[in-house]
Design an enzyme around this catalytic site. Sequence first.
Site, PDB file in Angstrom:
ATOM      1  N   LYS A   1      55.070  35.580  46.923  1.00 31.12           N
ATOM      2  CA  LYS A   1      56.119  34.964  45.896  1.00 31.12           C
ATOM      3  C   LYS A   1      57.140  33.944  47.045  1.00 31.12           C
ATOM      4  CE  LYS A   1      59.868  37.058  45.910  1.00 31.12           C
ATOM      5  NZ  LYS A   1      61.055  37.217  46.584  1.00 31.12           N
TER       6      LYS A   1
ATOM      7  N   SER B   1      65.628  37.088  46.849  1.00 28.44           N
ATOM      8  CA  SER B   1      64.821  35.988  47.562  1.00 28.44           C
ATOM      9  C   SER B   1      64.516  35.261  46.417  1.00 28.44           C
ATOM     10  CB  SER B   1      63.843  36.508  48.593  1.00 28.44           C
ATOM     11  OG  SER B   1      64.443  37.333  49.439  1.00 28.44           O
TER      12      SER B   1
ATOM     13  N   LYS C   1      66.157  31.849  54.041  1.00 31.33           N
ATOM     14  CA  LYS C   1      65.622  32.902  53.746  1.00 31.33           C
ATOM     15  C   LYS C   1      63.931  32.611  53.698  1.00 31.33           C
ATOM     16  CE  LYS C   1      64.047  36.978  52.467  1.00 31.33           C
ATOM     17  NZ  LYS C   1      63.862  38.172  53.461  1.00 31.33           N
TER      18      LYS C   1
HETATM   19  P1  NAD Z   1      61.789  46.156  43.936  1.00 32.49           P
HETATM   20  O1  NAD Z   1      60.593  45.461  43.115  1.00 32.49           O
HETATM   21  O2  NAD Z   1      61.409  47.321  44.740  1.00 32.49           O
HETATM   22  O3  NAD Z   1      63.090  46.053  42.968  1.00 32.49           O
HETATM   23  C1  NAD Z   1      63.343  45.111  42.197  1.00 32.49           C
HETATM   24  C2  NAD Z   1      64.138  46.047  41.121  1.00 32.49           C
HETATM   25  O4  NAD Z   1      64.650  45.044  40.037  1.00 32.49           O
HETATM   26  C3  NAD Z   1      63.392  46.975  40.238  1.00 32.49           C
HETATM   27  O5  NAD Z   1      64.079  48.293  40.505  1.00 32.49           O
HETATM   28  C4  NAD Z   1      63.107  46.586  39.045  1.00 32.49           C
HETATM   29  O6  NAD Z   1      62.944  47.519  37.902  1.00 32.49           O
HETATM   30  C5  NAD Z   1      64.302  45.713  38.760  1.00 32.49           C
HETATM   31  N1  NAD Z   1      64.491  44.636  37.786  1.00 32.49           N
HETATM   32  C6  NAD Z   1      63.332  43.916  37.740  1.00 32.49           C
HETATM   33  N2  NAD Z   1      63.778  42.884  36.649  1.00 32.49           N
HETATM   34  C7  NAD Z   1      64.805  43.426  36.171  1.00 32.49           C
HETATM   35  C8  NAD Z   1      65.670  42.997  34.903  1.00 32.49           C
HETATM   36  N3  NAD Z   1      65.217  41.841  34.226  1.00 32.49           N
HETATM   37  N4  NAD Z   1      66.972  43.617  34.745  1.00 32.49           N
HETATM   38  C9  NAD Z   1      67.116  44.496  35.543  1.00 32.49           C
HETATM   39  N5  NAD Z   1      66.471  44.992  36.701  1.00 32.49           N
HETATM   40  C10 NAD Z   1      65.331  44.489  36.814  1.00 32.49           C
HETATM   41  O7  NAD Z   1      61.940  44.770  45.164  1.00 32.49           O
HETATM   42  P2  NAD Z   1      62.677  44.653  46.512  1.00 32.49           P
HETATM   43  O8  NAD Z   1      61.834  45.135  47.580  1.00 32.49           O
HETATM   44  O9  NAD Z   1      64.020  45.768  46.371  1.00 32.49           O
HETATM   45  O10 NAD Z   1      63.274  43.484  46.651  1.00 32.49           O
HETATM   46  C11 NAD Z   1      64.024  42.849  45.868  1.00 32.49           C
HETATM   47  C12 NAD Z   1      64.567  41.308  46.377  1.00 32.49           C
HETATM   48  O11 NAD Z   1      64.634  41.555  47.851  1.00 32.49           O
HETATM   49  C13 NAD Z   1      63.115  40.498  46.406  1.00 32.49           C
HETATM   50  O12 NAD Z   1      63.467  39.217  46.017  1.00 32.49           O
HETATM   51  C14 NAD Z   1      62.543  40.672  47.769  1.00 32.49           C
HETATM   52  O13 NAD Z   1      61.804  39.564  48.153  1.00 32.49           O
HETATM   53  C15 NAD Z   1      63.670  40.835  48.563  1.00 32.49           C
HETATM   54  N6  NAD Z   1      63.573  41.356  49.928  1.00 32.49           N
HETATM   55  C16 NAD Z   1      62.710  42.749  50.149  1.00 32.49           C
HETATM   56  C17 NAD Z   1      62.640  43.212  51.287  1.00 32.49           C
HETATM   57  C18 NAD Z   1      61.827  44.406  51.479  1.00 32.49           C
HETATM   58  O14 NAD Z   1      61.629  44.948  52.589  1.00 32.49           O
HETATM   59  N7  NAD Z   1      61.566  45.095  50.429  1.00 32.49           N
HETATM   60  C19 NAD Z   1      63.294  42.686  52.467  1.00 32.49           C
HETATM   61  C20 NAD Z   1      64.429  41.739  52.298  1.00 32.49           C
HETATM   62  C21 NAD Z   1      64.118  40.890  51.321  1.00 32.49           C
END
Ligand code: NAD
Length: 306
Positions: free
Chosen positions: A244, A101, A176
């Site tokens: 964010k 997102s 979104k």
């Molecule tokens: P998270 O922080 O748990 O996971 C993000 C992952 O990206 C981590 O494993 C991190 O190490 C990795 N990462 C960060 N920078 C990186 C890079 N430069 N290279 C490689 N890997 C990298 O976040 P999440 O909860 O999984 O959410 C991910 C996305 O999905 C976000 O944009 C969030 O807003 C969206 N989202 C989350 C949810 C939820 O319920 N958690 C629901 C819908 C959407």
Amino acid sequence: MASATRPTVGFIGLGIMGRPMARNLLRAGHPLIVHDVVAGPVADLVAEGAAVAASPRDVAAACDVLITMLPDSPQVEDVYLGDGGALEAARPGWLAIDMSSIAPRVARAVAARATATGADMLDAPVSGGEPGAIAGTLSIMVGGSEAAFDRARPLLGVLGRTIVHVGPAGAGQVVKLCNQVVVAVVIEAVAEALVLGTKAGVEPERIVDVLQGGLAATKVLEVRGPNMLAGRYEPGFRANLHLKDLRNALELAREAGVVVPAAAGVEQLMQRLRIAGRGDLDHSALVTVLEELAGARVCDGPAGPG
Ligand code: NAD
């Protein structure tokens, strides 16, 4: 690369959402190549049969379709456009699907750079949270060309149940943000109501029971209400990620010439949660800010705010 029937998939970003999504692709029979800056989730997926690559470029070079699930715009720019970034290996016939997102403006810019190489790119953020990621029942809102959407559709079908092409590049991210405004404002409304009713002397469980049977019933109260009643806020969806999204929504509102007063107010309360050091809790911890403002607690449990 591609097996006889299934394209090879690259997956970057194995967090709360990405890890179960990648696992579902593996279980559906896709050859999978993974990458993350954190070692633990990479090791878990390798143990389940995935291959690993050292950089986004190496993942991109070895896959037919790249999926990314990263926190925010800067990480997406870094993974696609940075040194050793995925677009260094982009080529005609290659497809990238960013499911993070992020700001629509950034999604459009990265997609333009990808399509300039002859590759295709979609923005495909999701709703449904960790349970939806595990069950493969996410709602997916997709921006990009019809042709790329048609090509991605079978793969997205492994990850989600409601999959809608909503418009050109960036449109998925716009939808979104609409989703995130609704969820944020409803969480705030639910939290406000529970603090009000509790401080005014009614058991919060009774408030929830009645509200869920009438016009005020909401999925947010069903899914996040138990956190507020128990005072437990393990994520879930981290409040900092929702902050964010709200900031991206305010930026979009400025660009589009729209006023979003409720979203702006909740952004300030989420900001307060972050300042208090609780931004890594679930977004339902927003109730703790309202509790502090009211000098009252919804929950008398041991966990409390934080
Ligand atoms: P998270 O922080 O748990 O996971 C993000 C992952 O990206 C981590 O494993 C991190 O190490 C990795 N990462 C960060 N920078 C990186 C890079 N430069 N290279 C490689 N890997 C990298 O976040 P999440 O909860 O999984 O959410 C991910 C996305 O999905 C976000 O944009 C969030 O807003 C969206 N989202 C989350 C949810 C939820 O319920 N958690 C629901 C819908 C959407």
